[in-house]
Design a protein around this motif. Structure first.
Motif, PDB file in Angstrom:
ATOM      1  N   ALA A  53     -46.342 -25.502  54.138  1.00 15.16           N
ATOM      2  CA  ALA A  53     -45.170 -25.237  54.972  1.00 15.16           C
ATOM      3  C   ALA A  53     -44.095 -24.478  54.192  1.00 15.16           C
ATOM      4  O   ALA A  53     -43.477 -23.546  54.721  1.00 15.16           O
ATOM      5  CB  ALA A  53     -44.606 -26.545  55.519  1.00 15.16           C
ATOM      6  N   LEU A  54     -43.871 -24.848  52.935  1.00 12.55           N
ATOM      7  CA  LEU A  54     -42.900 -24.126  52.101  1.00 12.55           C
ATOM      8  C   LEU A  54     -43.333 -22.684  51.885  1.00 12.55           C
ATOM      9  O   LEU A  54     -42.502 -21.767  51.907  1.00 12.55           O
ATOM     10  CB  LEU A  54     -42.710 -24.834  50.758  1.00 12.55           C
ATOM     11  N   THR A  59     -42.651 -16.920  53.077  1.00 11.43           N
ATOM     12  CA  THR A  59     -43.152 -15.685  53.679  1.00 11.43           C
ATOM     13  C   THR A  59     -42.173 -15.176  54.729  1.00 11.43           C
ATOM     14  O   THR A  59     -41.872 -13.976  54.796  1.00 11.43           O
ATOM     15  CB  THR A  59     -44.546 -15.911  54.296  1.00 11.43           C
ATOM     16  N   ASP A  60     -41.662 -16.089  55.550  1.00 12.33           N
ATOM     17  CA  ASP A  60     -40.679 -15.712  56.565  1.00 12.33           C
ATOM     18  C   ASP A  60     -39.399 -15.166  55.920  1.00 12.33           C
ATOM     19  O   ASP A  60     -38.815 -14.200  56.424  1.00 12.33           O
ATOM     20  CB  ASP A  60     -40.341 -16.900  57.463  1.00 12.33           C
ATOM     21  N   LYS A  65     -36.875 -12.937  58.185  1.00  5.60           N
ATOM     22  CA  LYS A  65     -36.656 -13.742  59.383  1.00  5.60           C
ATOM     23  C   LYS A  65     -35.297 -14.457  59.383  1.00  5.60           C
ATOM     24  O   LYS A  65     -34.716 -14.684  60.436  1.00  5.60           O
ATOM     25  CB  LYS A  65     -37.786 -14.766  59.518  1.00  5.60           C
ATOM     26  N   TYR A  66     -34.792 -14.789  58.233  1.00  9.62           N
ATOM     27  CA  TYR A  66     -33.536 -15.536  58.148  1.00  9.62           C
ATOM     28  C   TYR A  66     -32.361 -14.684  57.674  1.00  9.62           C
ATOM     29  O   TYR A  66     -31.307 -15.222  57.344  1.00  9.62           O
ATOM     30  CB  TYR A  66     -33.709 -16.740  57.218  1.00  9.62           C
ATOM     31  N   ASP A  67     -32.518 -13.386  57.682  1.00  6.59           N
ATOM     32  CA  ASP A  67     -31.440 -12.506  57.213  1.00  6.59           C
ATOM     33  C   ASP A  67     -30.185 -12.618  58.060  1.00  6.59           C
ATOM     34  O   ASP A  67     -29.079 -12.399  57.574  1.00  6.59           O
ATOM     35  CB  ASP A  67     -31.906 -11.043  57.179  1.00  6.59           C
TER      36      ASP A  67
END
Length: 69
Positions: A53-54, A59-60, A65-67
């Motif tokens: 999961a980490l 990868t995200d 994805k979190y930018d």
């Protein structure tokens, strides 16, 4: 030290504790569900699931994805 680093430094112990609590909760649930479980093997498998999961989160993050979270 910048503001982000100060914030994360102040929460580092909390983040680590939460991960340990997640791990221990899953060990307890596994013991309840499978009384004859090999705890060492269960611990290794739970860590592998958490690591998977980490890795997906990492990868995200790399993909941006979190930018703008």
């Amino acid at each position: 030290m910048d503001a982000l680093q100060k914030e994360l430094d102040s929460r580092k112990a909390e983040i680590r504790k939460e991960l340990q609590l997640l791990f221990k909760a899953n060990m307890t649930i596994t013991d309840w569900d499978v009384p004859e479980v090999d705890d060492h093997e269960a611990a290794k498998k739970i860590v592998a699931i958490m690591q998977e999961a980490l890795n997906e989160i990492a990868t995200d993050v790399t993909a941006g994805k979190y930018d703008f979270y």
